[in-house]
Every structure is written in structure tokens, then in C-alpha cells.
Design a protein around this motif. Structure first.
Motif, PDB file in Angstrom:
ATOM      1  N   PHE A 142      -4.952  -7.131  18.333  1.00 11.80           N
ATOM      2  CA  PHE A 142      -3.656  -6.993  17.666  1.00 11.80           C
ATOM      3  C   PHE A 142      -2.931  -5.764  18.204  1.00 11.80           C
ATOM      4  O   PHE A 142      -3.533  -4.877  18.810  1.00 11.80           O
ATOM      5  N   SER A 143      -1.611  -5.723  17.981  1.00  6.47           N
ATOM      6  CA  SER A 143      -0.790  -4.606  18.448  1.00  6.47           C
ATOM      7  C   SER A 143       0.340  -4.353  17.472  1.00  6.47           C
ATOM      8  O   SER A 143       0.986  -5.287  16.991  1.00  6.47           O
ATOM      9  N   ASP A 144       0.585  -3.050  17.188  1.00  5.89           N
ATOM     10  CA  ASP A 144       1.708  -2.648  16.333  1.00  5.89           C
ATOM     11  C   ASP A 144       3.006  -2.498  17.125  1.00  5.89           C
ATOM     12  O   ASP A 144       4.084  -2.383  16.533  1.00  5.89           O
ATOM     13  N   ASP A 145       2.925  -2.455  18.449  1.00  5.39           N
ATOM     14  CA  ASP A 145       4.096  -2.372  19.330  1.00  5.39           C
ATOM     15  C   ASP A 145       5.129  -1.355  18.858  1.00  5.39           C
ATOM     16  O   ASP A 145       6.320  -1.646  18.742  1.00  5.39           O
ATOM     17  N   GLY A 146       4.667  -0.155  18.566  1.00  6.92           N
ATOM     18  CA  GLY A 146       5.576   0.932  18.212  1.00  6.92           C
ATOM     19  C   GLY A 146       5.793   1.139  16.730  1.00  6.92           C
ATOM     20  O   GLY A 146       6.352   2.173  16.319  1.00  6.92           O
ATOM     21  N   GLU A 147       5.375   0.206  15.906  1.00 11.47           N
ATOM     22  CA  GLU A 147       5.427   0.421  14.456  1.00 11.47           C
ATOM     23  C   GLU A 147       4.331   1.420  14.079  1.00 11.47           C
ATOM     24  O   GLU A 147       3.369   1.613  14.843  1.00 11.47           O
ATOM     25  N   PRO A 148       4.453   2.078  12.926  1.00 10.95           N
ATOM     26  CA  PRO A 148       3.386   2.987  12.491  1.00 10.95           C
ATOM     27  C   PRO A 148       2.025   2.293  12.491  1.00 10.95           C
ATOM     28  O   PRO A 148       1.920   1.116  12.132  1.00 10.95           O
ATOM     29  N   SER A 149       1.013   3.015  12.900  1.00 13.06           N
ATOM     30  CA  SER A 149      -0.323   2.436  13.061  1.00 13.06           C
ATOM     31  C   SER A 149      -0.798   1.729  11.792  1.00 13.06           C
ATOM     32  O   SER A 149      -0.735   2.290  10.694  1.00 13.06           O
ATOM     33  N   GLY A 150      -1.267   0.511  11.956  1.00 14.21           N
ATOM     34  CA  GLY A 150      -1.833  -0.245  10.843  1.00 14.21           C
ATOM     35  C   GLY A 150      -0.830  -1.001  10.000  1.00 14.21           C
ATOM     36  O   GLY A 150      -1.220  -1.631   9.015  1.00 14.21           O
ATOM     37  N   THR A 151       0.463  -0.974  10.379  1.00  8.88           N
ATOM     38  CA  THR A 151       1.478  -1.602   9.524  1.00  8.88           C
ATOM     39  C   THR A 151       1.920  -2.978  10.000  1.00  8.88           C
ATOM     40  O   THR A 151       2.676  -3.662   9.306  1.00  8.88           O
ATOM     41  N   GLY A 202       9.157   1.897   4.903  1.00 10.27           N
ATOM     42  CA  GLY A 202       7.930   2.573   4.501  1.00 10.27           C
ATOM     43  C   GLY A 202       6.719   1.771   4.944  1.00 10.27           C
ATOM     44  O   GLY A 202       6.828   0.584   5.270  1.00 10.27           O
ATOM     45  N   THR A 203       5.557   2.416   4.952  1.00  8.85           N
ATOM     46  CA  THR A 203       4.366   1.734   5.469  1.00  8.85           C
ATOM     47  C   THR A 203       3.996   0.515   4.624  1.00  8.85           C
ATOM     48  O   THR A 203       3.679  -0.550   5.170  1.00  8.85           O
ATOM     49  N   GLY A 204       4.047   0.656   3.315  1.00  9.19           N
ATOM     50  CA  GLY A 204       3.719  -0.478   2.455  1.00  9.19           C
ATOM     51  C   GLY A 204       4.695  -1.630   2.633  1.00  9.19           C
ATOM     52  O   GLY A 204       4.304  -2.794   2.669  1.00  9.19           O
ATOM     53  N   GLY A 205       5.976  -1.297   2.759  1.00 12.27           N
ATOM     54  CA  GLY A 205       6.991  -2.319   2.954  1.00 12.27           C
ATOM     55  C   GLY A 205       6.828  -3.042   4.276  1.00 12.27           C
ATOM     56  O   GLY A 205       7.035  -4.260   4.361  1.00 12.27           O
ATOM     57  N   LEU A 206       6.437  -2.301   5.313  1.00 14.19           N
ATOM     58  CA  LEU A 206       6.209  -2.931   6.618  1.00 14.19           C
ATOM     59  C   LEU A 206       5.024  -3.890   6.571  1.00 14.19           C
ATOM     60  O   LEU A 206       5.095  -5.008   7.091  1.00 14.19           O
ATOM     61  N   VAL A 207       3.934  -3.450   5.959  1.00 14.36           N
ATOM     62  CA  VAL A 207       2.752  -4.315   5.851  1.00 14.36           C
ATOM     63  C   VAL A 207       3.119  -5.623   5.155  1.00 14.36           C
ATOM     64  O   VAL A 207       2.789  -6.718   5.630  1.00 14.36           O
TER      65      VAL A 207
END
Length: 211
Positions: A63-72, A103-108
Motif C-alpha cells: 500500500f502507499s499513502d502517496d503524500g498523505e500523512p502516514s497511515g491515513t 485531519g487524520t481521522g477524517g482522511l482515514v
């Protein structure tokens, strides 16, 4: 539990606080095919802020976040793939930034929601483990066997007509012995069972068998 595969690719889109999330879901057979598709999506959406992805091919996951915060992004997409028990699939989620931070939660949540939307627009099939075997019978037994299969958890995948009839049947492992016994009884022992092959096969949501 048997794995699921995508038999018809799909895509889906959601909007979260003016950001567009576009998910594309594709069935793949190899890692190389998955990587090629990811590059294809990056070229298609070259003007997007992010093209995040995840895939599972056999036992390999990436998997890859492609520039998004790590893990999101990438891992949440992978979690959805695993939650749907899918294999041999790649999911690419493209994000066009709408100017409002999630925010991180919103991105996830957004990446998971878009991946679900894409998968829901696919046609899936479930893996079964069983046997294909051939029944050789006379024409008197043909109608009886056809009726038996129609009310059983089994499928006829081919019928060949000659002096006698050869019927290829596929069924799950736990049903095979009982089904063969019923066929033998129905035809008064005149049928011959041959060419047993153990294999994995798939059934779609309508119960149609796919080899």
C-alpha cells in the motif's frame, strides 16, 4: 472462509468537505499487473494531489499513502480489501484536494468510504473448493440427472452427446460423495463416474459457477 475475487471492475466517488475521492477497483493476476494499473491511474489523474493505493495479489500485500500523512490512506484502503476478504485486486483512490483539511481521522474515514464505494460497484465472486467429475450415462438417465443437479448444490458445466451422454458436474467437496451416490441410485447403477479433478472455483452473487 473462501476468498472473494472481482469479476467485474468498478469505481466509486465521494465528496468530503469539497475534496473528491475517486476509487477504482480492478481484478489483477500478478503484482506487475497491479503496478501497471497504478501507473495508469496516476497518468490519468496526473493533476490530482494524491493517488493512494493498496493491493493484494496471492499472499503479497502493498500500500502507499502517496503524500498523505502516514497511515491515513494506503493502510485504510488495504483494511477494506481485507475486510471484504478480497484477493488478486488493486484499489487506487485519487484525491482532488478541496482546500479544507480533514485531519487524520477524517482522511482515514474518507479513504475507507471511497474504497467501499468502489468495491460496492463491482461484481464479486466467492471461492469454493470442490471437485469436477464426469458422469457417463445413457439417454434415459439424462433427465433424471439434470433434475437432481437442479435441486442440488452443484452445477452442470458441460454436456456432450454421443452414443451415450457425458455430463461434467462441479460441486463443493463436502457434497460430492453424497451426490455421486444419488446419481448411482437414480440411474440404477448404470452411470459411470470418471475424471475427478480437485479444484478451486468461484460463484457469483447469483450462484453462477465460474471456473
Amino acid at each position: 472462509m473462501g476468498k472473494n475475487i472481482v469479476i467485474e471492475n468498478g469505481c466509486g466517488e465521494i465528496v468530503e468537505k469539497k475534496s473528491r475521492f475517486i476509487a477504482h477497483v480492478k481484478s489483477v493476476k500478478t503484482k506487475e499487473e497491479a503496478l501497471e494499473y497504478i501507473q495508469e491511474m496516476k497518468k490519468k489523474y496526473y493533476d490530482a494531489r494524491h493517488n493512494c493505493m493498496a493491493y493484494i495479489v496471492d499472499d503479497e500485500k502493498r500500500f502507499s499513502d502517496d503524500g498523505e500523512p502516514s497511515g491515513t490512506a494506503g493502510k485504510p484502503i488495504l483494511d477494506i480489501i481485507e475486510g471484504k476478504n478480497l484477493t488478486n485486486v488493486v484499489v487506487v483512490v485519487t484525491r482532488y484536494f478541496g482546500g479544507i483539511l480533514l485531519g487524520t481521522g477524517g482522511l482515514v474515514r474518507a479513504y475507507q468510504k471511497s474504497a467501499i464505494e468502489g468495491i460496492n460497484n463491482c461484481i464479486l465472486a466467492s471461492m469454493c473448493h470442490g471437485y469436477k467429475f464426469t458422469v457417463n450415462t445413457d439417454y434415459n438417465g439424462l433427465g433424471k440427472i439434470n433434475y437432481l443437479i437442479s435441486i442440488s448444490d452443484a452445477d452442470i458445466i458441460d454436456t456432450r452427446y454421443d452414443a451415450d451422454v457425458a455430463i461434467d458436474i462441479i460441486t463443493e467437496e463436502e457434497n460430492m460423495n453424497g451426490l455421486i451416490k444419488k446419481i448411482t441410485e437414480l440411474t440404477n447403477g448404470k452411470s459411470i463416474i470418471s475424471d475427478k479433478i480437485e479444484l478451486d472455483y468461484y460463484k457469483n452473487d447469483s450462484g453462477v459457477t465460474i471456473i
